[in-house]
Design a protein around this motif. Structure first.
Motif, PDB file in Angstrom:
ATOM      1  N   MET A   1     -13.092   5.423  -9.568  1.00 27.81           N
ATOM      2  CA  MET A   1     -11.715   5.790  -9.261  1.00 27.81           C
ATOM      3  C   MET A   1     -11.661   7.001  -8.329  1.00 27.81           C
ATOM      4  O   MET A   1     -10.586   7.445  -7.948  1.00 27.81           O
ATOM      5  N   SER A   2     -12.826   7.545  -8.001  1.00 28.00           N
ATOM      6  CA  SER A   2     -12.793   8.785  -7.221  1.00 28.00           C
ATOM      7  C   SER A   2     -12.179   8.552  -5.837  1.00 28.00           C
ATOM      8  O   SER A   2     -11.662   9.463  -5.217  1.00 28.00           O
ATOM      9  N   ASP A   3     -12.221   7.289  -5.356  1.00 31.30           N
ATOM     10  CA  ASP A   3     -11.597   7.031  -4.054  1.00 31.30           C
ATOM     11  C   ASP A   3     -10.079   7.213  -4.124  1.00 31.30           C
ATOM     12  O   ASP A   3      -9.458   7.617  -3.157  1.00 31.30           O
ATOM     13  N   LEU A   4      -9.496   6.915  -5.298  1.00 31.67           N
ATOM     14  CA  LEU A   4      -8.052   7.100  -5.447  1.00 31.67           C
ATOM     15  C   LEU A   4      -7.670   8.569  -5.360  1.00 31.67           C
ATOM     16  O   LEU A   4      -6.741   8.943  -4.643  1.00 31.67           O
ATOM     17  N   ILE A   5      -8.393   9.411  -6.091  1.00 33.51           N
ATOM     18  CA  ILE A   5      -7.978  10.817  -6.152  1.00 33.51           C
ATOM     19  C   ILE A   5      -8.330  11.591  -4.885  1.00 33.51           C
ATOM     20  O   ILE A   5      -7.766  12.643  -4.639  1.00 33.51           O
ATOM     21  N   SER A   6      -9.263  11.074  -4.097  1.00 35.27           N
ATOM     22  CA  SER A   6      -9.598  11.826  -2.883  1.00 35.27           C
ATOM     23  C   SER A   6      -8.718  11.447  -1.685  1.00 35.27           C
ATOM     24  O   SER A   6      -8.896  11.954  -0.590  1.00 35.27           O
ATOM     25  N   MET A   7      -7.735  10.602  -1.934  1.00 37.67           N
ATOM     26  CA  MET A   7      -6.830  10.234  -0.838  1.00 37.67           C
ATOM     27  C   MET A   7      -5.916  11.387  -0.460  1.00 37.67           C
ATOM     28  O   MET A   7      -5.640  12.265  -1.268  1.00 37.67           O
ATOM     29  N   THR A   8      -5.417  11.332   0.768  1.00 40.79           N
ATOM     30  CA  THR A   8      -4.385  12.296   1.142  1.00 40.79           C
ATOM     31  C   THR A   8      -3.045  11.782   0.624  1.00 40.79           C
ATOM     32  O   THR A   8      -2.921  10.613   0.234  1.00 40.79           O
ATOM     33  N   LEU A   9      -2.065  12.647   0.635  1.00 38.15           N
ATOM     34  CA  LEU A   9      -0.725  12.268   0.177  1.00 38.15           C
ATOM     35  C   LEU A   9      -0.180  11.118   1.041  1.00 38.15           C
ATOM     36  O   LEU A   9       0.390  10.155   0.523  1.00 38.15           O
ATOM     37  N   ALA A  10      -0.377  11.218   2.348  1.00 38.24           N
ATOM     38  CA  ALA A  10       0.134  10.190   3.267  1.00 38.24           C
ATOM     39  C   ALA A  10      -0.549   8.847   3.014  1.00 38.24           C
ATOM     40  O   ALA A  10       0.108   7.800   2.978  1.00 38.24           O
ATOM     41  N   GLU A  11      -1.860   8.885   2.803  1.00 31.90           N
ATOM     42  CA  GLU A  11      -2.598   7.639   2.537  1.00 31.90           C
ATOM     43  C   GLU A  11      -2.115   6.991   1.243  1.00 31.90           C
ATOM     44  O   GLU A  11      -1.888   5.779   1.188  1.00 31.90           O
ATOM     45  N   ALA A  12      -1.968   7.817   0.193  1.00 30.86           N
ATOM     46  CA  ALA A  12      -1.536   7.282  -1.097  1.00 30.86           C
ATOM     47  C   ALA A  12      -0.126   6.720  -0.997  1.00 30.86           C
ATOM     48  O   ALA A  12       0.186   5.670  -1.565  1.00 30.86           O
ATOM     49  N   ARG A  13       0.724   7.416  -0.266  1.00 31.43           N
ATOM     50  CA  ARG A  13       2.105   6.947  -0.095  1.00 31.43           C
ATOM     51  C   ARG A  13       2.119   5.554   0.551  1.00 31.43           C
ATOM     52  O   ARG A  13       2.786   4.635   0.077  1.00 31.43           O
ATOM     53  N   ASP A  14       1.338   5.428   1.626  1.00 33.74           N
ATOM     54  CA  ASP A  14       1.334   4.157   2.348  1.00 33.74           C
ATOM     55  C   ASP A  14       0.716   3.039   1.500  1.00 33.74           C
ATOM     56  O   ASP A  14       1.187   1.905   1.527  1.00 33.74           O
ATOM     57  N   ALA A  15      -0.323   3.391   0.734  1.00 37.44           N
ATOM     58  CA  ALA A  15      -0.997   2.386  -0.097  1.00 37.44           C
ATOM     59  C   ALA A  15      -0.085   1.906  -1.229  1.00 37.44           C
ATOM     60  O   ALA A  15      -0.049   0.721  -1.558  1.00 37.44           O
ATOM     61  N   ILE A  16       0.658   2.848  -1.818  1.00 37.17           N
ATOM     62  CA  ILE A  16       1.584   2.473  -2.904  1.00 37.17           C
ATOM     63  C   ILE A  16       2.683   1.570  -2.369  1.00 37.17           C
ATOM     64  O   ILE A  16       3.074   0.585  -2.991  1.00 37.17           O
ATOM     65  N   ARG A  17       3.159   1.887  -1.178  1.00 33.79           N
ATOM     66  CA  ARG A  17       4.208   1.048  -0.573  1.00 33.79           C
ATOM     67  C   ARG A  17       3.672  -0.341  -0.240  1.00 33.79           C
ATOM     68  O   ARG A  17       4.408  -1.322  -0.321  1.00 33.79           O
ATOM     69  N   ALA A  18       2.384  -0.391   0.128  1.00 31.71           N
ATOM     70  CA  ALA A  18       1.765  -1.684   0.441  1.00 31.71           C
ATOM     71  C   ALA A  18       1.310  -2.391  -0.836  1.00 31.71           C
ATOM     72  O   ALA A  18       0.631  -3.421  -0.767  1.00 31.71           O
ATOM     73  N   LYS A  19       1.634  -1.796  -1.990  1.00 33.43           N
ATOM     74  CA  LYS A  19       1.313  -2.339  -3.317  1.00 33.43           C
ATOM     75  C   LYS A  19      -0.183  -2.557  -3.514  1.00 33.43           C
ATOM     76  O   LYS A  19      -0.623  -3.480  -4.190  1.00 33.43           O
ATOM     77  N   LYS A  20      -1.003  -1.662  -2.931  1.00 34.70           N
ATOM     78  CA  LYS A  20      -2.460  -1.747  -3.121  1.00 34.70           C
ATOM     79  C   LYS A  20      -2.844  -1.279  -4.521  1.00 34.70           C
ATOM     80  O   LYS A  20      -3.863  -1.668  -5.046  1.00 34.70           O
TER      81      LYS A  20
END
Lengths: 95, 493
Positions: B1-20
């Motif tokens: 899961m370390s890839d999730l927590i090392s994301m930037t805010l912008a990356e996480a925002r875009d990924a959540i919107r893309a329902k990843k």
């Protein structure tokens, strides 16, 4: 100007801060160190310079003189260290 | 899961919107990272359960197509922001059990945008300190360690819990507050971005007050883009704060583009200070070269009253603190001493026992400089100095658009290394306090590593309410520096 033990006692009284007797002397010496350093401000000519009142040029906002909030007595009491009903309890102030 | 927590805010925002992935998955990863990182002591209050509830609510909104600017994104909140129903301590014994019945405007803005609260981060008591060593809840440990060393370092201060949390990947971003450098300095020594907006840009409502004419909330993030995203939501015009300024909040993220060609970057010559290590000045020169290479014009400017900024600050800030902290008297809320004789004794003992050493020292300084007979010599003179320092900046900004300086006089230092002499600690803020005195925005961007492998930052100072330009230049520094370092996760092995 130098701060001594009695001055620390006096300002602690003004600040309503119980400073133990044993801390007065060390505190005086710490404050002296800081005030000696601050003395350098004395070398600047501030003749005719207005004191700053606001960092951002803006007029303080006005609003209508009316109640915007209230009836929060319960919420206000939540954190009271000595509270009974809607009263803050303090030691007796009138003999 | 370390890839999730090392994301930037912008990356996480875009990924959540893309329902990843869902907000619950992301939030769960942070909650478990926070539990493993307890040796860092970055949090005073962990709010894992509440975070998962907030994440579920965000996931429902996402499913319904109602997506806020920060929908489902887990953040850490400095424990100086009042959060309704969640203990808010200011890292002081005097507020040790304080549970606010209201929410600060800045945090309310974040929740309204869909963000998730992971917990409340540690800080110096009442934000008074530069190393997070004055907290009543213990020191915060910097996730970074020097090359070949196991020595614990400080994370900067006062927003040391927030800086450690961002650097250790315990949140996507965090809030901080900055009265003399408390966002920028900790961000610099943990290799992350810290932005102090213009005074009046973010509401101070519900933020525990230290020095009201200097305090300003701001974001602490992994990247400049993330700072732009956070500021857009944190900033607002607020009727509950009379110093909140009526200027529309622009879309800082969009304004990041465009480059810095033709922009004039000022180098204030007075920021070359005796005793500052050569590597700091070398990095500063490098920063100027980076901006020049991207088309900016470098101009030397003068801020003649620079050396008076720190002593001015140590009159103004304690003076305001001594009046602000007068409200802690053991009566309506906060710590109350036992076994008192009378009401005065109650005040004196509650305050004497409730406040730590540094806070007491500053209350005494403030009371002294405001007391009869000393007011003109100290407080009034300091406020005049502020006017002179402000004029310095006005003149400098006739010749340039932003200023470039170092953020700190050195990298993170060892726990306990500077606690014996208050003056030595105060000097940590030598490059950062000036902008608070004059209300300007400033940002620290990670720019390189020191000889012993610790992060160093460069500071940019902008003009009032022009955070957009400031962020654009910060992006240019970030791009050129290409700082990709992260601390080894020694605490979770």
């Amino acid at each position: 100007m130098s701060v001594d033990k009695d001055t620390v006692r006096r300002i602690a009284k003004l600040a309503r801060l119980a400073v133990p007797e044993s801390r007065l002397e060390p505190m005086a010496s710490e404050l002296n160190g800081i005030f000696q350093w601050v003395e350098m401000l004395g070398e600047v000519n501030v003749e005719g310079v207005p004191a700053m009142t606001s960092v951002v040029a803006q007029k303080l906002k006005w609003r209508k003189d009316q109640v915007t909030d209230g009836n929060q007595a319960d919420a206000l009491m939540i954190n009271a260290p000595g509270g009974e009903d809607h009263f803050f309890v303090v030691p007796k102030v009138v003999e | 899961m370390s890839d999730l927590i090392s994301m930037t805010l912008a990356e996480a925002r875009d990924a959540i919107r893309a329902k990843k992935f869902s907000s619950r998955e992301l939030t769960g990863a942070f909650v478990s990272a926070i539990e493993k990182a307890r040796p860092l002591n970055a949090f005073i209050t962990e709010a894992g359960e509440q975070a998962l509830t907030m994440a579920d609510a965000a996931d429902k909104r996402i499913a319904a197509g109602q997506i806020g600017a920060l929908e489902g994104l887990p953040l850490a909140i400095k424990d100086l922001f009042c959060t309704k129903g969640v203990r808010t301590t200011a890292a002081s014994k005097i507020l040790g059990n304080f549970v606010p019945s209201y929410e600060s405007t800045v945090t309310q803005n974040l929740w309204d945008a869909g963000a998730v609260m992971l917990g409340k981060t540690n800080l110096d008591e009442f934000a008074m300190g530069s190393s997070n060593e004055t907290s009543a809840f213990g020191n915060v440990i910097n996730p970074w360690r020097a090359k070949n060393s196991n020595v614990n370092l400080v994370p900067g201060g006062s927003s040391g819990g927030s800086s450690a949390a961002v650097a250790a990947d315990l949140c996507l971003a965090a809030t901080g507050t900055d009265t003399g450098g408390s966002i920028r300095q900790p961000a610099a020594v943990t290799g992350r971005v810290g932005l102090k907006p213009t005074y009046g840009r973010c509401s101070r409502f519900g933020v525990v007050a230290f020095a009201s004419s200097l305090d300003q909330a701001g974001p602490m993030t992994k990247t400049v883009k993330d700072a732009a995203i956070m500021l857009k939501t944190m900033a607002s015009v607020d009727a509950k704060d009379s110093t909140s300024v009526d200027i529309e909040v622009p879309d800082y993220e969009k304004l990041l583009e465009g480059g810095i060609k033709g922009l004039r970057v000022g180098i204030p010559k007075e920021y070359r200070i005796d005793g500052v290590p050569a590597e700091i000045n070398a990095l500063w020169t490098k920063g100027a070269d980076w901006l020049k290479a991207q088309g900016a014009e470098i101009v030397e400017v003068s801020l003649p009253h620079t050396k008076y900024a720190l002593p001015t600050y140590y009159i103004v800030a304690p003076a305001e603190a001594s009046s602000n902290l007068a409200r802690y008297d053991g009566v309506k809320f906060g710590y109350r001493a036992e076994g008192v004789r009378d009401i005065t004794d109650l005040y004196e003992k509650s305050r004497g026992q409730g406040f730590g050493a540094e806070v007491q020292r500053r209350i005494l300084i403030g009371t002294y400089v405001l007391s009869a007979g000393y007011y003109d010599a100290y407080y009034s003179r300091a406020q005049k100095l502020r006017t002179l320092i402000k004029r310095d900046f006005e003149q400098a900004f006739e010749k340039c658009d932003v200023l470039l300086t170092p953020t700190t006089p050195g990298p993170a230092f060892g726990v306990g290394a500077k606690t014996s002499d208050p003056l030595e600690m105060y000097l940590q803020d030598v490059f950062t306090v000036t902008v608070n005195l004059v209300g300007l925005p400033g940002i620290s961007v990670p720019a390189g590593l020191s000889e012993n492998g610790l992060p160093l930052g460069l500071q940019l100072i902008g003009q009032a309410f022009d955070e957009a330009t400031l962020l654009r230049v910060a992006l240019a520094v970030e791009t050129a520096a290409d700082f990709k370092h992260s601390p080894a996760k020694w605490w979770s092995v």
